[in-house]
Motif scaffolding. Structure first.
Motif, PDB file in Angstrom:
ATOM      1  N   LEU A  28       0.836  -1.202   0.000  1.00 46.61           N
ATOM      2  CA  LEU A  28       0.000   0.000   0.000  1.00 46.61           C
ATOM      3  C   LEU A  28       0.869   1.250   0.000  1.00 46.61           C
ATOM      4  O   LEU A  28       2.086   1.152   0.121  1.00 46.61           O
ATOM      5  CB  LEU A  28      -0.861   0.013   1.277  1.00 46.61           C
ATOM      6  N   PHE A  29       0.226   2.421  -0.082  1.00 46.73           N
ATOM      7  CA  PHE A  29       0.976   3.653   0.155  1.00 46.73           C
ATOM      8  C   PHE A  29       1.343   3.674   1.632  1.00 46.73           C
ATOM      9  O   PHE A  29       0.530   3.341   2.489  1.00 46.73           O
ATOM     10  CB  PHE A  29       0.139   4.894  -0.195  1.00 46.73           C
ATOM     11  N   GLY A  30       2.577   4.063   1.919  1.00 48.29           N
ATOM     12  CA  GLY A  30       3.031   4.115   3.303  1.00 48.29           C
ATOM     13  C   GLY A  30       3.325   5.545   3.729  1.00 48.29           C
ATOM     14  O   GLY A  30       3.705   6.391   2.913  1.00 48.29           O
ATOM     15  N   LEU A  31       3.133   5.790   5.019  1.00 49.63           N
ATOM     16  CA  LEU A  31       3.531   7.053   5.644  1.00 49.63           C
ATOM     17  C   LEU A  31       4.886   6.745   6.270  1.00 49.63           C
ATOM     18  O   LEU A  31       4.955   6.008   7.254  1.00 49.63           O
ATOM     19  CB  LEU A  31       2.493   7.446   6.702  1.00 49.63           C
ATOM     20  N   VAL A  32       5.969   7.239   5.667  1.00 51.88           N
ATOM     21  CA  VAL A  32       7.301   6.756   6.034  1.00 51.88           C
ATOM     22  C   VAL A  32       8.186   7.804   6.707  1.00 51.88           C
ATOM     23  O   VAL A  32       8.037   8.995   6.487  1.00 51.88           O
ATOM     24  CB  VAL A  32       8.056   6.176   4.811  1.00 51.88           C
ATOM     25  N   GLY A  33       9.102   7.287   7.524  1.00 50.30           N
ATOM     26  CA  GLY A  33      10.120   8.108   8.175  1.00 50.30           C
ATOM     27  C   GLY A  33      11.210   7.173   8.667  1.00 50.30           C
ATOM     28  O   GLY A  33      11.032   5.946   8.683  1.00 50.30           O
ATOM     29  N   SER A  34      12.338   7.731   9.068  1.00 48.98           N
ATOM     30  CA  SER A  34      13.451   6.909   9.532  1.00 48.98           C
ATOM     31  C   SER A  34      13.093   6.161  10.815  1.00 48.98           C
ATOM     32  O   SER A  34      12.625   6.763  11.782  1.00 48.98           O
ATOM     33  CB  SER A  34      14.679   7.778   9.806  1.00 48.98           C
ATOM     34  N   ALA A  35      13.358   4.854  10.805  1.00 47.84           N
ATOM     35  CA  ALA A  35      13.099   4.038  12.005  1.00 47.84           C
ATOM     36  C   ALA A  35      14.045   4.417  13.140  1.00 47.84           C
ATOM     37  O   ALA A  35      13.773   4.110  14.300  1.00 47.84           O
ATOM     38  CB  ALA A  35      13.249   2.552  11.672  1.00 47.84           C
ATOM     39  N   LYS A 125      18.382   1.815   1.245  1.00 49.25           N
ATOM     40  CA  LYS A 125      19.851   1.707   1.362  1.00 49.25           C
ATOM     41  C   LYS A 125      20.465   3.069   1.658  1.00 49.25           C
ATOM     42  O   LYS A 125      21.461   3.170   2.363  1.00 49.25           O
ATOM     43  CB  LYS A 125      20.449   1.124   0.074  1.00 49.25           C
ATOM     44  N   LYS A 126      19.850   4.140   1.134  1.00 49.83           N
ATOM     45  CA  LYS A 126      20.364   5.505   1.372  1.00 49.83           C
ATOM     46  C   LYS A 126      19.938   6.038   2.748  1.00 49.83           C
ATOM     47  O   LYS A 126      20.675   6.790   3.375  1.00 49.83           O
ATOM     48  CB  LYS A 126      19.848   6.464   0.290  1.00 49.83           C
ATOM     49  N   THR A 127      18.722   5.688   3.175  1.00 52.42           N
ATOM     50  CA  THR A 127      18.160   6.298   4.391  1.00 52.42           C
ATOM     51  C   THR A 127      18.307   5.433   5.640  1.00 52.42           C
ATOM     52  O   THR A 127      18.214   5.929   6.750  1.00 52.42           O
ATOM     53  CB  THR A 127      16.649   6.546   4.218  1.00 52.42           C
ATOM     54  N   GLY A 128      18.470   4.138   5.444  1.00 51.02           N
ATOM     55  CA  GLY A 128      18.354   3.209   6.559  1.00 51.02           C
ATOM     56  C   GLY A 128      16.911   2.758   6.665  1.00 51.02           C
ATOM     57  O   GLY A 128      16.042   3.260   5.935  1.00 51.02           O
ATOM     58  N   PRO A 129      16.620   1.792   7.553  1.00 56.86           N
ATOM     59  CA  PRO A 129      15.260   1.253   7.682  1.00 56.86           C
ATOM     60  C   PRO A 129      14.200   2.338   7.889  1.00 56.86           C
ATOM     61  O   PRO A 129      14.462   3.352   8.528  1.00 56.86           O
ATOM     62  CB  PRO A 129      15.368   0.337   8.903  1.00 56.86           C
ATOM     63  N   LEU A 130      13.007   2.095   7.308  1.00 52.13           N
ATOM     64  CA  LEU A 130      11.911   3.064   7.362  1.00 52.13           C
ATOM     65  C   LEU A 130      10.708   2.501   8.108  1.00 52.13           C
ATOM     66  O   LEU A 130      10.271   1.389   7.831  1.00 52.13           O
ATOM     67  CB  LEU A 130      11.445   3.414   5.943  1.00 52.13           C
ATOM     68  N   VAL A 131      10.175   3.281   9.031  1.00 53.49           N
ATOM     69  CA  VAL A 131       8.879   2.970   9.623  1.00 53.49           C
ATOM     70  C   VAL A 131       7.871   3.265   8.528  1.00 53.49           C
ATOM     71  O   VAL A 131       7.957   4.292   7.865  1.00 53.49           O
ATOM     72  CB  VAL A 131       8.633   3.864  10.859  1.00 53.49           C
ATOM     73  N   ALA A 132       6.918   2.337   8.290  1.00 55.85           N
ATOM     74  CA  ALA A 132       6.029   2.526   7.137  1.00 55.85           C
ATOM     75  C   ALA A 132       4.618   1.994   7.359  1.00 55.85           C
ATOM     76  O   ALA A 132       4.174   1.064   6.697  1.00 55.85           O
ATOM     77  CB  ALA A 132       6.638   1.860   5.905  1.00 55.85           C
ATOM     78  N   PRO A 133       3.854   2.605   8.293  1.00 60.10           N
ATOM     79  CA  PRO A 133       2.453   2.203   8.395  1.00 60.10           C
ATOM     80  C   PRO A 133       1.699   2.680   7.156  1.00 60.10           C
ATOM     81  O   PRO A 133       2.187   3.549   6.429  1.00 60.10           O
ATOM     82  CB  PRO A 133       1.967   2.927   9.650  1.00 60.10           C
ATOM     83  N   SER A 134       0.519   2.118   6.911  1.00 58.22           N
ATOM     84  CA  SER A 134      -0.265   2.538   5.748  1.00 58.22           C
ATOM     85  C   SER A 134      -0.632   4.019   5.858  1.00 58.22           C
ATOM     86  O   SER A 134      -0.753   4.566   6.961  1.00 58.22           O
ATOM     87  CB  SER A 134      -1.528   1.678   5.613  1.00 58.22           C
ATOM     88  N   ALA A 135      -0.801   4.645   4.689  1.00 56.64           N
ATOM     89  CA  ALA A 135      -1.053   6.088   4.616  1.00 56.64           C
ATOM     90  C   ALA A 135      -2.531   6.388   4.837  1.00 56.64           C
ATOM     91  O   ALA A 135      -3.296   6.558   3.889  1.00 56.64           O
ATOM     92  CB  ALA A 135      -0.567   6.642   3.280  1.00 56.64           C
ATOM     93  N   ASN A 136      -2.918   6.420   6.093  1.00 52.56           N
ATOM     94  CA  ASN A 136      -4.285   6.777   6.467  1.00 52.56           C
ATOM     95  C   ASN A 136      -4.335   7.058   7.960  1.00 52.56           C
ATOM     96  O   ASN A 136      -3.572   6.468   8.728  1.00 52.56           O
ATOM     97  CB  ASN A 136      -5.260   5.635   6.145  1.00 52.56           C
ATOM     98  N   PRO A 137      -5.233   7.941   8.387  1.00 53.08           N
ATOM     99  CA  PRO A 137      -5.442   8.097   9.822  1.00 53.08           C
ATOM    100  C   PRO A 137      -6.050   6.798  10.369  1.00 53.08           C
ATOM    101  O   PRO A 137      -6.755   6.083   9.654  1.00 53.08           O
ATOM    102  CB  PRO A 137      -6.436   9.255   9.913  1.00 53.08           C
ATOM    103  N   GLU A 138      -5.735   6.487  11.614  1.00 51.30           N
ATOM    104  CA  GLU A 138      -6.259   5.286  12.278  1.00 51.30           C
ATOM    105  C   GLU A 138      -7.768   5.138  12.035  1.00 51.30           C
ATOM    106  O   GLU A 138      -8.498   6.123  12.069  1.00 51.30           O
ATOM    107  CB  GLU A 138      -5.984   5.415  13.786  1.00 51.30           C
TER     108      GLU A 138
END
Length: 192
Positions: A28-35, A125-138
């Motif tokens: 799915l689309f993910g809401l991502v940021g550095s883990a 590989k450039k950013t390191g692992p990403l937190v990636a829950p689906s792109a939607n409010p709970e």
């Protein structure tokens, strides 16, 4: 092709500087940021209005990335992951390290996925692992495209990347005490 590299570099910089955004994952689309950014993780929970006790899936670029989370794999677990990764299987593994409490939220386990999508893996590989829950409010449906994601998040995120997704969650499995248990059926087919 050159444009892709420039965009990738810009996105990688934003993520490395605690930024968060929406992009297509292998599911799915993910809401991502550095883990590894507590600030980015906190921002994702706030934007998503996510249950603070619920950990997020972490996208990695290789099985070896698990070592960065002090995760030790036994032979059975390693064999399972080598058969099923890269792919649409997210795997919950024990992680009791206090250092990662902001990720495991007291559950002492984390879910990882090694996606089979080369441009995403190259970004990780450039950013390191990403937190990636689906792109939607709970409690709302996952965004199926960037238009829907923008309706959800507006200017609360730092970037949006469009693309194709499978429109299905990943299959979620748990490996605990050497046993493999399916927690959620989804886009991935398990190879045993």
């Amino acid at each position: 092709m050159k444009n892709h590299k420039i965009i990738d570099r810009k996105i990688a910089e934003i993520i490395k500087n605690n930024g968060v955004g929406v992009l297509p994952t292998d599911t799915l689309f993910g809401l991502v940021g550095s883990a590894f950014s507590k600030k980015a993780v906190a921002k994702i929970y706030k934007i998503k209005k996510r249950n603070p006790k619920s950990p997020c899936i972490i996208l990695i670029s290789a099985i070896d990335d698990l070592e960065k989370f002090n995760i030790q794999l036994n032979e059975n677990s390693k064999e399972f992951l080598q058969k099923n990764w890269p792919g649409k299987i997210s795997t919950v593994l024990p992680c009791s390290d206090k250092k990662f409490e902001y990720l495991h939220r007291g559950t002492k386990s984390l879910a990882f996925r090694f996606p089979n999508k080369s441009n995403l893996v190259n970004l990780i590989k450039k950013t390191g692992p990403l937190v990636a829950p689906s792109a939607n409010p709970e409690k709302l449906e996952p965004a199926q495209n960037i238009v829907e994601a923008r309706k959800y998040f507006g200017d609360k995120v730092d970037f949006y990347i469009s693309g194709k997704t499978s429109k299905l969650h990943s299959t979620l499995v748990e490996i605990k005490n050497g046993k493999i248990k399916v927690l959620r059926k989804g886009a991935g087919k398990i190879k045993s």
